[in-house]
Design a protein around this motif. Structure first.
Motif, PDB file in Angstrom:
ATOM      1  N   ASN A  43       0.819  -1.208   0.000  1.00 25.74           N
ATOM      2  CA  ASN A  43       0.000   0.000   0.000  1.00 25.74           C
ATOM      3  C   ASN A  43       0.856   1.262   0.000  1.00 25.74           C
ATOM      4  OD1 ASN A  43      -2.391  -1.485  -0.008  1.00 25.74           O
ATOM      5  ND2 ASN A  43      -2.463  -1.602   2.228  1.00 25.74           N
ATOM      6  N   ARG A  44       1.968   1.210   0.730  1.00 26.05           N
ATOM      7  CA  ARG A  44       2.862   2.381   0.754  1.00 26.05           C
ATOM      8  C   ARG A  44       3.509   2.593  -0.610  1.00 26.05           C
ATOM      9  NH1 ARG A  44       4.462   6.481   0.425  1.00 26.05           N
ATOM     10  NH2 ARG A  44       6.118   7.597   1.516  1.00 26.05           N
ATOM     11  N   LEU A  45       3.891   1.501  -1.273  1.00 28.05           N
ATOM     12  CA  LEU A  45       4.467   1.612  -2.620  1.00 28.05           C
ATOM     13  C   LEU A  45       3.445   2.178  -3.597  1.00 28.05           C
ATOM     14  CD1 LEU A  45       6.586  -1.656  -3.034  1.00 28.05           C
ATOM     15  CD2 LEU A  45       7.438   0.697  -3.073  1.00 28.05           C
ATOM     16  N   GLN A  46       2.193   1.720  -3.485  1.00 25.08           N
ATOM     17  CA  GLN A  46       1.151   2.250  -4.369  1.00 25.08           C
ATOM     18  C   GLN A  46       0.965   3.748  -4.144  1.00 25.08           C
ATOM     19  OE1 GLN A  46       0.328   0.533  -6.796  1.00 25.08           O
ATOM     20  NE2 GLN A  46      -1.001  -1.216  -6.404  1.00 25.08           N
ATOM     21  N   ASP A  47       0.938   4.156  -2.885  1.00 28.51           N
ATOM     22  CA  ASP A  47       0.771   5.573  -2.575  1.00 28.51           C
ATOM     23  C   ASP A  47       1.945   6.403  -3.087  1.00 28.51           C
ATOM     24  OD1 ASP A  47      -1.568   4.895  -1.298  1.00 28.51           O
ATOM     25  OD2 ASP A  47      -0.719   4.971   0.725  1.00 28.51           O
ATOM     26  N   ALA A  48       3.152   5.878  -2.927  1.00 26.12           N
ATOM     27  CA  ALA A  48       4.356   6.639  -3.277  1.00 26.12           C
ATOM     28  C   ALA A  48       4.589   6.720  -4.780  1.00 26.12           C
ATOM     29  CB  ALA A  48       5.583   6.007  -2.609  1.00 26.12           C
ATOM     30  N   THR A  49       3.958   5.827  -5.538  1.00 24.73           N
ATOM     31  CA  THR A  49       4.219   5.772  -6.982  1.00 24.73           C
ATOM     32  C   THR A  49       2.977   6.052  -7.819  1.00 24.73           C
ATOM     33  OG1 THR A  49       3.782   3.386  -7.090  1.00 24.73           O
ATOM     34  CG2 THR A  49       6.051   4.076  -6.629  1.00 24.73           C
ATOM     35  N   GLY A  50       1.878   6.441  -7.189  1.00 20.86           N
ATOM     36  CA  GLY A  50       0.665   6.682  -7.951  1.00 20.86           C
ATOM     37  C   GLY A  50       0.093   5.415  -8.566  1.00 20.86           C
ATOM     38  N   GLY A  51       0.191   4.297  -7.838  1.00 17.18           N
ATOM     39  CA  GLY A  51      -0.369   3.036  -8.324  1.00 17.18           C
ATOM     40  C   GLY A  51       0.487   2.343  -9.355  1.00 17.18           C
ATOM     41  N   ALA A  52       1.809   2.498  -9.276  1.00 11.36           N
ATOM     42  CA  ALA A  52       2.708   1.953 -10.296  1.00 11.36           C
ATOM     43  C   ALA A  52       3.250   0.568  -9.964  1.00 11.36           C
ATOM     44  CB  ALA A  52       3.881   2.914 -10.517  1.00 11.36           C
ATOM     45  N   VAL A  53       2.724  -0.091  -8.925  1.00  8.16           N
ATOM     46  CA  VAL A  53       3.174  -1.442  -8.609  1.00  8.16           C
ATOM     47  C   VAL A  53       2.673  -2.388  -9.693  1.00  8.16           C
ATOM     48  CG1 VAL A  53       3.060  -3.352  -6.968  1.00  8.16           C
ATOM     49  CG2 VAL A  53       3.221  -0.994  -6.137  1.00  8.16           C
ATOM     50  N   GLU A  54       3.601  -3.067 -10.350  1.00  2.00           N
ATOM     51  CA  GLU A  54       3.251  -3.985 -11.435  1.00  2.00           C
ATOM     52  C   GLU A  54       3.194  -5.431 -10.967  1.00  2.00           C
ATOM     53  OE1 GLU A  54       5.662  -3.324 -14.916  1.00  2.00           O
ATOM     54  OE2 GLU A  54       4.346  -1.644 -15.427  1.00  2.00           O
ATOM     55  N   ALA A  55       3.921  -5.748  -9.933  1.00  3.46           N
ATOM     56  CA  ALA A  55       3.902  -7.124  -9.427  1.00  3.46           C
ATOM     57  C   ALA A  55       4.248  -7.100  -7.948  1.00  3.46           C
ATOM     58  CB  ALA A  55       4.896  -7.990 -10.190  1.00  3.46           C
ATOM     59  N   PHE A  56       3.631  -8.049  -7.214  1.00  2.03           N
ATOM     60  CA  PHE A  56       3.909  -8.179  -5.782  1.00  2.03           C
ATOM     61  C   PHE A  56       3.677  -9.643  -5.443  1.00  2.03           C
ATOM     62  CE2 PHE A  56       3.511  -7.083  -1.235  1.00  2.03           C
ATOM     63  CZ  PHE A  56       4.531  -6.136  -1.133  1.00  2.03           C
ATOM     64  N   GLU A  57       4.747 -10.437  -5.512  1.00  2.00           N
ATOM     65  CA  GLU A  57       4.671 -11.891  -5.512  1.00  2.00           C
ATOM     66  C   GLU A  57       5.278 -12.485  -4.234  1.00  2.00           C
ATOM     67  OE1 GLU A  57       3.454 -13.664  -8.547  1.00  2.00           O
ATOM     68  OE2 GLU A  57       2.651 -11.627  -8.545  1.00  2.00           O
ATOM     69  N   TYR A  58       4.493 -13.313  -3.563  1.00  3.39           N
ATOM     70  CA  TYR A  58       4.928 -13.946  -2.313  1.00  3.39           C
ATOM     71  C   TYR A  58       5.487 -15.343  -2.561  1.00  3.39           C
ATOM     72  CZ  TYR A  58       4.112 -16.992   1.744  1.00  3.39           C
ATOM     73  OH  TYR A  58       4.224 -17.936   2.727  1.00  3.39           O
ATOM     74  N   MET A  59       6.647 -15.606  -1.964  1.00  2.46           N
ATOM     75  CA  MET A  59       7.274 -16.933  -2.019  1.00  2.46           C
ATOM     76  C   MET A  59       7.836 -17.271  -0.640  1.00  2.46           C
ATOM     77  SD  MET A  59       9.287 -16.447  -5.657  1.00  2.46           S
ATOM     78  CE  MET A  59       9.501 -14.668  -5.369  1.00  2.46           C
ATOM     79  N   PRO A  60       7.472 -18.418  -0.069  1.00  2.00           N
ATOM     80  CA  PRO A  60       7.995 -18.791   1.248  1.00  2.00           C
ATOM     81  C   PRO A  60       9.360 -19.459   1.140  1.00  2.00           C
ATOM     82  CG  PRO A  60       6.464 -20.449   0.505  1.00  2.00           C
ATOM     83  CD  PRO A  60       6.493 -19.393  -0.566  1.00  2.00           C
ATOM     84  N   ASP A  61      10.010 -19.643   2.272  1.00  2.00           N
ATOM     85  CA  ASP A  61      11.332 -20.268   2.271  1.00  2.00           C
ATOM     86  C   ASP A  61      11.283 -21.700   1.754  1.00  2.00           C
ATOM     87  OD1 ASP A  61       9.863 -21.090   4.471  1.00  2.00           O
ATOM     88  OD2 ASP A  61      11.516 -20.965   5.901  1.00  2.00           O
ATOM     89  N   CYS A  62      10.180 -22.425   2.011  1.00  5.30           N
ATOM     90  CA  CYS A  62      10.105 -23.811   1.554  1.00  5.30           C
ATOM     91  C   CYS A  62      10.091 -23.896   0.027  1.00  5.30           C
ATOM     92  CB  CYS A  62       8.889 -24.516   2.144  1.00  5.30           C
ATOM     93  SG  CYS A  62       7.311 -23.746   1.755  1.00  5.30           S
ATOM     94  N   TYR A  63       9.577 -22.852  -0.635  1.00  2.00           N
ATOM     95  CA  TYR A  63       9.627 -22.851  -2.100  1.00  2.00           C
ATOM     96  C   TYR A  63      11.061 -22.757  -2.595  1.00  2.00           C
ATOM     97  CZ  TYR A  63       9.723 -21.227  -6.867  1.00  2.00           C
ATOM     98  OH  TYR A  63      10.038 -21.099  -8.198  1.00  2.00           O
ATOM     99  N   PHE A  64      11.860 -21.903  -1.968  1.00  2.00           N
ATOM    100  CA  PHE A  64      13.246 -21.772  -2.400  1.00  2.00           C
ATOM    101  C   PHE A  64      14.040 -23.049  -2.124  1.00  2.00           C
ATOM    102  CE2 PHE A  64      12.051 -17.266  -1.910  1.00  2.00           C
ATOM    103  CZ  PHE A  64      12.314 -16.860  -3.207  1.00  2.00           C
ATOM    104  N   ASP A  65      13.673 -23.756  -1.060  1.00  2.00           N
ATOM    105  CA  ASP A  65      14.307 -25.062  -0.811  1.00  2.00           C
ATOM    106  C   ASP A  65      13.996 -26.022  -1.951  1.00  2.00           C
ATOM    107  OD1 ASP A  65      15.273 -24.123   1.588  1.00  2.00           O
ATOM    108  OD2 ASP A  65      13.652 -24.986   2.801  1.00  2.00           O
ATOM    109  N   ALA A  66      12.731 -26.055  -2.377  1.00  2.00           N
ATOM    110  CA  ALA A  66      12.332 -26.936  -3.478  1.00  2.00           C
ATOM    111  C   ALA A  66      12.980 -26.509  -4.790  1.00  2.00           C
ATOM    112  CB  ALA A  66      10.809 -26.938  -3.614  1.00  2.00           C
ATOM    113  N   LEU A  67      13.123 -25.210  -4.988  1.00  2.95           N
ATOM    114  CA  LEU A  67      13.764 -24.703  -6.196  1.00  2.95           C
ATOM    115  C   LEU A  67      15.214 -25.150  -6.276  1.00  2.95           C
ATOM    116  CD1 LEU A  67      13.722 -22.851  -8.716  1.00  2.95           C
ATOM    117  CD2 LEU A  67      14.289 -20.938  -7.202  1.00  2.95           C
TER     118      LEU A  67
END
Length: 468
Positions: free
Chosen positions: A234-258
């Motif tokens: 929300n802070r990024l959206q406010d600071a950039t006028g809604g310019a967030v193009e992606a906001f992707e969540y990945m947990p540590d277990c995903y990086f272990d599998a990767l």
């Protein structure tokens, strides 16, 4: 065979494939569904599709449209005796109109090829996901595909203003409007988008284009909670006028599998963190891309300023901002490897769900408690388009007979929190039980009436989307 002879006469013998020639279409991307079509047809034009559908309608032969065959729900499964209709030859970009910011394309245009073509005009078709090198526009429209940029630009539906389709009887439906406003009756375009090939074959589209960003700033961020991540979003959206193009969540277990699949893949941080987010902002403003006296990029500086404030407050545990295109590409490669890494195990419960943004973390907490009751030994990897509330909640049960009970528990929790059991992958075959259990009964009745009206013989992609 008389049917095949008719088809050969309609579109040319070279484009009616049988036997070993159908091998490239033998299964879906996951290898879960095996196809056994009578033939694979490769029409070269809308007229060809009309001829095919007229023959299929007259003979009552099922037709399964297929684009890039990258679906994850079995939507392009072709049962024995059906015809697979591939749009791979219908791959022409008919027109790019920079002033109107539209592209007019055939249904078989590959997403990445369209992106390359419009980039020459400093424009962008703002849809992106891991299958961009093989997925096609018609398939994206048929499934209303999502992806990583939905937070700013919406789903495929939001990027389409006109559509061309061939109905089950061979009639051409011309909705190739270039208008942004047209209140002249039922919105048939949006009826076809997301219909998964059960109502018509999408053969063309008028697509919206946007100015290509002059600068992008990308970062991997480690946080203590998803609530903290939403504060950052929300802070990024406010600071950039809604310019967030992606906001992707990945947990540590995903990086272990990767790293298990790709041992040479470096983790995003020196220390492991439970919650990691890939954030990207983009700007079309020239001054955001013009280097300062010290060589820094203003947009990157803005991202650094926002993140620095959260670092000082202890909300952000670690952060790594891409300093060049190679670092950005490495970050995105980690995210776009999800399907390859997560969906390669068996058995699995492949959930593609949507929740209100502020319910994502409560869902994960509550679902964890529920899962421990159903299958204490189950493993979970959840990856999310956090910016739009879409969670890919993948469970690896300890036994195959637990797949359906776990799926139903996920549905229970999702719907109790105001969510949907299908976010962006569609229904196809794999989510038919969910549709039967969970979809509003009146909605199912209306959908069945629409199907009957447009496809009374039931030849369009039978057995998909609508539970019998």
């Amino acid at each position: 065979m008389e049917l095949l002879d008719q088809l050969r006469g309609a579109i040319g013998a070279a484009h009616v494939l049988t036997g070993a020639d159908t091998a490239p279409w033998a299964s879906d991307w996951l290898g879960k569904y095996r196809n056994d079509p009578l033939a694979v047809l490769r029409p070269g034009s809308t007229r060809d599709v009309q001829a095919v559908m007229a023959i299929a309608h007259d003979t009552g032969t099922p037709v399964v449209p297929v684009s890039g065959n990258t679906g994850l729900a079995g939507g392009a499964h072709a049962p024995k005796g059906s015809l697979m209709l591939s749009l791979s030859r219908m791959n022409h970009i008919r027109d790019i109109r920079p002033d109107a910011r539209i592209a007019i394309v055939e249904g078989g245009v590959v997403l990445e090829n369209l992106q390359t073509a419009v980039a020459a005009h400093d424009l962008e078709f703002p849809m992106s996901f891991g299958a961009k090198g093989s997925c096609m526009i018609a398939g994206m429209l048929a499934t209303n595909a999502g992806g990583s940029n939905v937070v700013r630009h919406g789903n495929t539906r939001d990027l389409c203003i006109g559509i061309e389709a061939v109905l089950p009887n061979g009639d051409r439906l011309d909705l190739m409007s270039e208008l942004h406003k047209d209140n002249s009756g039922y919105d048939l375009r949006n009826l076809l988008i997301g219909s998964e090939g059960t109502l018509a074959v999408i053969t063309g589209a008028v697509l919206k284009l946007v100015p290509a960003p002059k600068a992008r700033a990308t970062a991997m961020i480690a946080v203590g909670s998803l609530a903290d991540a939403l504060s950052i979003l929300n802070r990024l959206q406010d600071a950039t006028g809604g310019a967030v193009e992606a906001f992707e969540y990945m947990p540590d277990c995903y990086f272990d599998a990767l790293r298990e699949k790709h041992p040479d893949q470096r983790p995003p941080f020196a220390d492991s963190h439970a919650i990691n987010v890939l954030a990207e902002i983009g700007s079309t403003i020239e001054q955001d891309a013009t280097p300062g006296d010290d060589g820094s990029i203003p947009l990157t500086n803005r991202l650094e300023e926002v993140l620095a404030g959260f670092l000082d407050d202890g909300v952000i545990l670690d952060a790594n901002i891409a300093q060049n295109d190679a670092q950005r590409a490495r970050m995105w490669h980690m995210r776009e490897s999800v399907a390859e890494v997560v969906l390669s195990r068996d058995p699995l419960v492949n959930n593609d769900i949507a929740l209100p943004l502020d319910k994502v973390e409560p869902f994960l907490t509550r679902m964890g408690d529920v899962l421990r009751q159903v299958d204490p030994d189950a493993e979970v990897i959840e990856v999310a388009h956090l910016g739009d509330g879409n969670i890919h909640y993948t469970v690896f049960p300890s036994a195959p007979d637990l797949v359906d009970p776990i799926m139903q528990r996920v549905e229970d929790v999702t719907l109790s929190m105001g969510g949907s059991f299908s976010a962006e992958h569609g229904i196809g075959l794999s989510k038919l039980p969910s549709m039967r259990r969970r979809k509003d009964k009146v909605a199912l009745t209306v959908m069945a009436q629409i199907k009957q009206a447009l496809d009374p013989k039931g030849i369009m992609n039978p057995g998909k989307l609508l539970p019998v």
